[in-house]
Design a protein around this motif. Structure first.
Motif, mmCIF file in Angstrom:
data_model
loop_
_atom_site.group_PDB
_atom_site.id
_atom_site.type_symbol
_atom_site.label_atom_id
_atom_site.label_comp_id
_atom_site.label_asym_id
_atom_site.label_seq_id
_atom_site.Cartn_x
_atom_site.Cartn_y
_atom_site.Cartn_z
ATOM 1 N N ASN A 1 9.243 10.548 -60.491
ATOM 2 C CA ASN A 1 9.866 9.722 -61.538
ATOM 3 C C ASN A 1 11.387 9.800 -61.455
ATOM 4 O OD1 ASN A 1 10.055 8.060 -63.743
ATOM 5 N ND2 ASN A 1 9.385 9.570 -65.230
ATOM 6 N N ALA B 1 7.498 4.826 -65.079
ATOM 7 C CA ALA B 1 6.632 5.864 -65.649
ATOM 8 C C ALA B 1 5.162 5.547 -65.404
ATOM 9 C CB ALA B 1 6.901 6.000 -67.145
ATOM 10 N N ALA B 2 4.802 4.261 -65.427
ATOM 11 C CA ALA B 2 3.414 3.873 -65.154
ATOM 12 C C ALA B 2 3.050 4.168 -63.702
ATOM 13 C CB ALA B 2 3.225 2.389 -65.459
ATOM 14 N N TRP B 3 3.965 3.867 -62.782
ATOM 15 C CA TRP B 3 3.720 4.205 -61.374
ATOM 16 C C TRP B 3 3.572 5.715 -61.200
ATOM 17 C CZ3 TRP B 3 7.936 0.791 -58.537
ATOM 18 C CH2 TRP B 3 7.574 -0.566 -58.670
ATOM 19 N N THR B 4 4.430 6.448 -61.898
ATOM 20 C CA THR B 4 4.379 7.909 -61.811
ATOM 21 C C THR B 4 3.055 8.437 -62.359
ATOM 22 O OG1 THR B 4 6.785 8.022 -62.064
ATOM 23 C CG2 THR B 4 5.533 10.035 -62.492
ATOM 24 N N LEU B 5 2.568 7.831 -63.435
ATOM 25 C CA LEU B 5 1.291 8.251 -64.008
ATOM 26 C C LEU B 5 0.162 8.047 -63.005
ATOM 27 C CD1 LEU B 5 -0.450 9.233 -66.345
ATOM 28 C CD2 LEU B 5 -0.512 6.870 -67.202
ATOM 29 N N GLY B 6 0.181 6.912 -62.308
ATOM 30 C CA GLY B 6 -0.834 6.669 -61.295
ATOM 31 C C GLY B 6 -0.783 7.707 -60.186
ATOM 32 N N ARG C 1 12.325 -1.688 -70.100
ATOM 33 C CA ARG C 1 11.216 -2.112 -69.251
ATOM 34 C C ARG C 1 11.150 -1.291 -67.957
ATOM 35 N NH1 ARG C 1 10.537 -6.266 -65.305
ATOM 36 N NH2 ARG C 1 8.409 -7.116 -65.293
ATOM 37 N N SER D 1 5.039 14.874 -60.021
ATOM 38 C CA SER D 1 5.145 13.601 -60.736
ATOM 39 C C SER D 1 6.519 13.444 -61.365
ATOM 40 C CB SER D 1 4.062 13.519 -61.815
ATOM 41 O OG SER D 1 2.773 13.599 -61.247
ATOM 42 N N ALA E 1 9.732 2.221 -68.255
ATOM 43 C CA ALA E 1 8.308 2.155 -68.575
ATOM 44 C C ALA E 1 7.481 1.829 -67.332
ATOM 45 C CB ALA E 1 8.064 1.120 -69.662
ATOM 46 N N ILE E 2 7.962 0.883 -66.527
ATOM 47 C CA ILE E 2 7.251 0.522 -65.295
ATOM 48 C C ILE E 2 7.208 1.698 -64.332
ATOM 49 C CG2 ILE E 2 7.349 -0.921 -63.234
ATOM 50 C CD1 ILE E 2 8.458 -3.155 -64.985
ATOM 51 N N HIS F 1 0.395 10.676 -60.514
ATOM 52 C CA HIS F 1 -0.007 11.960 -61.103
ATOM 53 C C HIS F 1 -1.523 12.124 -61.088
ATOM 54 C CE1 HIS F 1 -1.105 14.671 -64.463
ATOM 55 N NE2 HIS F 1 -0.085 15.358 -64.026
#
Length: 241
Positions: A143, A109-114, A103, A139, A106-107, A116
């Protein structure tokens, strides 16, 4: 290379986590990160300094013009900046997986995607294709920092002594290599000529000289990862047999 290292250390991390051997798990994680740093930091320096010769040697023919080389090399240098963070993430995420925690990565990585999306929108406007490459590297760095921070808070791991100081020694060795590479390329490129074959020979010779210099400086600085890397080579293993 980082994926290969993560594949090797994941079973070890899992056994150590299951047995509650947190100190051993910390040492394994730091070792994996140092090995990745030993490979990726000099690779980054080499890619940044020799970006145009590398692109020209590999691709500059047919419709791929010298102008295309310049545009592509601009992206390559910014991708090269993120080489260690890209690799480090591949080592850090399995440290969480070994504790049956999918988890948290994944969380993060989601922050990193935002982040990015923001980096890419701004930097591509300011720097074109170089900005897109730099956004990827930033990014990956974000991460990596987030994974390190969370792991450190949970397990009290000191990144300064375990990773930063050895990393500075590796960076110093890579810096010496970079100076030699610059002088070598300038001399060899002039000697071999500007033909594609001559440029390829000059590049290969420069890379060989840089590798030897880097390994020599690491040996003089007693960087442990050099011995471990050489010991893992298939040639060395066969000679011991």
């Amino acid at each position: 290379f980082a994926i290969a290292v993560s594949t090797v250390i994941l079973p070890t991390l899992s056994r150590q986590a299951a047995a509650g051997l947190i100190d051993d798990m910390r040492r394994t994680l730091l070792y994996g990160l140092r090995v990745v740093a030993f490979i990726t930091i000099p690779a980054s320096v080499g890619l940044i300094l020799l970006r145009e010769p590398i692109i020209a040697t590999l691709f500059e023919r047919g419709r791929f013009t010298p102008e295309d080389t310049i545009y592509t090399a601009k992206a390559l240098q910014f991708y090269a900046v993120g080489l260690f963070p890209f690799g480090a993430v591949k080592i850090l995420a399995p440290a969480f997986y070994s504790q049956k925690d999918t988890r948290t990565p994944a969380i993060l990585a989601a922050w990193t995607l935002g982040a990015h999306l923001v980096f890419c929108s701004v930097l591509s406007y300011l720097m074109a294709q170089g900005g897109i490459a730099l956004a990827d590297s930033l990014s990956a760095t974000l991460n990596m920092v987030l994974l390190m921070t969370v792991f450190s808070r949970r397990h009290g791991l000191s990144w300064v002594k375990g990773l930063l100081l050895p990393g500075l020694k590796i960076l110093l060795a890579a810096g010496v290599m970079g100076v030699v590479v610059l002088f070598s390329w300038g001399s060899l490129a002039e000697s071999f000529g500007v033909s594609p074959s001559g440029r390829g020979l000059a590049l290969a010779a420069t890379l060989g000289i840089g590798t030897v210099v880097y390994f020599l400086v690491c040996h003089l600085m007693r960087i442990q990862e050099l011995r471990d890397t050489l010991a893992a080579l298939p040639l060395r293993r066969r000679s011991r047999l």
